[in-house]
Enzyme design. Structure first.
Site, PDB file in Angstrom:
ATOM      1  N   SER A   1      33.176 -16.651  -2.167  1.00  0.00           N
ATOM      2  CA  SER A   1      33.748 -17.417  -3.251  1.00  0.00           C
ATOM      3  C   SER A   1      35.076 -17.760  -3.801  1.00  0.00           C
ATOM      4  CB  SER A   1      32.805 -17.229  -4.503  1.00  0.00           C
ATOM      5  OG  SER A   1      32.632 -18.398  -5.342  1.00  0.00           O
TER       6      SER A   1
ATOM      7  N   LYS B   1      31.661 -25.366  -4.701  1.00  0.00           N
ATOM      8  CA  LYS B   1      32.177 -25.194  -3.628  1.00  0.00           C
ATOM      9  C   LYS B   1      31.356 -25.718  -2.316  1.00  0.00           C
ATOM     10  CE  LYS B   1      35.364 -21.152  -4.675  1.00  0.00           C
ATOM     11  NZ  LYS B   1      34.730 -20.812  -6.003  1.00  0.00           N
TER      12      LYS B   1
ATOM     13  N   SER C   1      30.860 -22.172  -9.230  1.00  0.00           N
ATOM     14  CA  SER C   1      31.250 -21.986  -8.136  1.00  0.00           C
ATOM     15  C   SER C   1      30.314 -22.827  -6.883  1.00  0.00           C
ATOM     16  CB  SER C   1      31.490 -20.599  -7.622  1.00  0.00           C
ATOM     17  OG  SER C   1      32.898 -20.065  -8.068  1.00  0.00           O
TER      18      SER C   1
ATOM     19  N   LYS D   1      24.835 -20.956  -2.127  1.00  0.00           N
ATOM     20  CA  LYS D   1      25.916 -20.700  -2.983  1.00  0.00           C
ATOM     21  C   LYS D   1      25.619 -20.004  -4.156  1.00  0.00           C
ATOM     22  CE  LYS D   1      30.407 -20.104  -3.482  1.00  0.00           C
ATOM     23  NZ  LYS D   1      30.011 -19.029  -4.303  1.00  0.00           N
TER      24      LYS D   1
END
Length: 399
Positions: free
Chosen positions: A125, A73, A70, A232
């Site tokens: 997320s 992202k 993720s 992140k």
């Protein structure tokens, strides 16, 4: 460009190198810090980067192509936040939000904004928020993925290829620790991105009709590490634990990336501590001086100008920064104090590591025209003044 003189003998070379570092550090006023060995990290790939210079302070397998889960992202949210009308509500695409894995809780028919979707990606997320943003921006998921790869190419991310906007495992979906650090450093330059990813909690409104609710950030470092500002988290069975973090101290931004790490939280704390112990926080403005710019139609032939604001970077002892000032060829009166008349660019080993605007230090009043002169005389006087200044050269450093 740095130059070193050939000196015979290992001892003499080392001694000369140390003397050069000490001399340069003394001349620039930079503290001399001992270079330590970076800590050991259990990860398939990791990197610690100083954001302003792009210098790698520590790392292993930094260009290895690995799944990044993720942390994908970061790119998806950045592209979403670069669109116009970030706070305009629109209905989510019902098919785009039918994605497995983590979710921010979108339902068919919900009204949402791109800013809220970015928050859903960076904090919670949400794979559903990534899908909804992809269709909104790229019309289709495939069209958005093409945008992601085009942007990656524009950033010079040679070891990155996107297949999904969420980061779910897919053949051909990969990046490297180095590329993710470069991506994160550039994403943090977007004020909206930086503001969102630095929030431990954020109140957003979406639904049918929209109503307020809270999103919690999965990034523990925001509360556990001094100066943490993002970025992140990520995890899939194939990718393992992935984490992109950033922290700021004394104006210096460090970005840390671990891909498939056994203990990412402690690894990032250790690496960031190491990085801040090695660099010297430096305001690049110190390397730029005052300049003079030619003035047309003013009471004076030149005006003083200089850099405005601050631009920080984490340098190493012995670094040599060069400043290049680019000015307008001619300034026409009247002009006010603080007016931007150019830019100063800072270079470290031919890499531009920052810029600052160059602004006027004083008001420039127009030169009064004597009564009785016709337009031809005024024009002739102007051109005589112009060529006189041209022969004298363009802007020269002020003393």
């Amino acid at each position: 460009m740095k130059r070193t003189l050939p000196v015979k003998g290992r001892f003499l070379r080392r001694a000369a190198g140390m003397l050069l570092v000490l001399a340069l550090s003394w001349a620039l006023g930079l503290p001399v810090r001992a270079q330590e060995a970076p800590p050991l990290v259990d990860a398939k790939g990791y990197v610690l980067m100083e954001a302003a210079t792009g210098r790698v302070l520590a790392g292993e397998n930094i260009h290895g192509r690995l799944p990044m889960a993720s942390t994908t992202k970061i790119m998806t949210a950045l592209l979403a936040l670069e669109q116009p009308d970030l706070d305009r509500y629109f209905p989510v695409d019902g098919r785009a939000i039918l994605v497995e894995g983590s979710s921010m809780g979108l339902l068919p028919g919900d009204q949402v904004t791109l800013r809220v979707l970015a928050a859903g990606m960076l904090l919670h997320s949400g794979n559903d928020s990534a899908g909804a943003a992809a269709v909104r921006v790229g019309k289709t998921v495939e069209g958005f993925v093409e945008m992601m790869n085009a942007r990656a190419a524009g950033m010079g991310l040679a070891d990155t290829h996107f297949v999904t906007p969420s980061g779910l495992d897919a053949d051909g979906h990969y990046s490297s620790a180095y590329d993710m650090a470069v991506l994160a450093a550039q994403a943090l330059q977007n004020p909206d991105f930086a503001a969102i990813c630095s929030q431990s909690k954020m109140k957003v409104a979406f639904g049918n009709p929209p109503y307020d609710r809270w999103l919690t950030n999965h990034n523990r470092l925001l509360e556990q590490y001094e100066g943490a500002v993002g970025v992140k988290t990520g995890f899939t069975k194939k990718a393992g634990r992935c984490l992109v973090s950033a922290a700021v101290r004394d104006g210096v931004t460090l970005v840390c990336v671990t891909l498939s790490a056994s203990d990412d939280w402690n690894a990032h704390r250790t690496l960031l501590d190491f990085g801040f112990s090695q660099v010297v926080p430096t305001d690049l403005r110190r390397f730029a001086g005052e300049v003079l710019i030619p003035v047309a139609g003013g009471e004076t032939l030149t005006a003083a100008a200089g850099p405005e604001g601050s631009r920080w970077a984490g340098l190493l002892s012995g670094d040599r920064v060069e400043a290049e000032t680019v000015l307008r060829p001619l300034l026409f009166a009247p002009a006010g104090k603080g007016q931007v008349v150019g830019e100063v660019r800072f270079f470290l080993e031919e890499r531009c590591i920052g810029t600052l605007p160059v602004c006027l230090r004083e008001d420039i009043s127009p030169r009064p025209v004597p009564e009785g002169k016709n337009w031809a005389e005024k024009l002739r006087e102007f051109w005589n003044l112009f060529w006189k200044k041209k022969e004298a050269g363009r802007a020269t450093p002020a003393e």
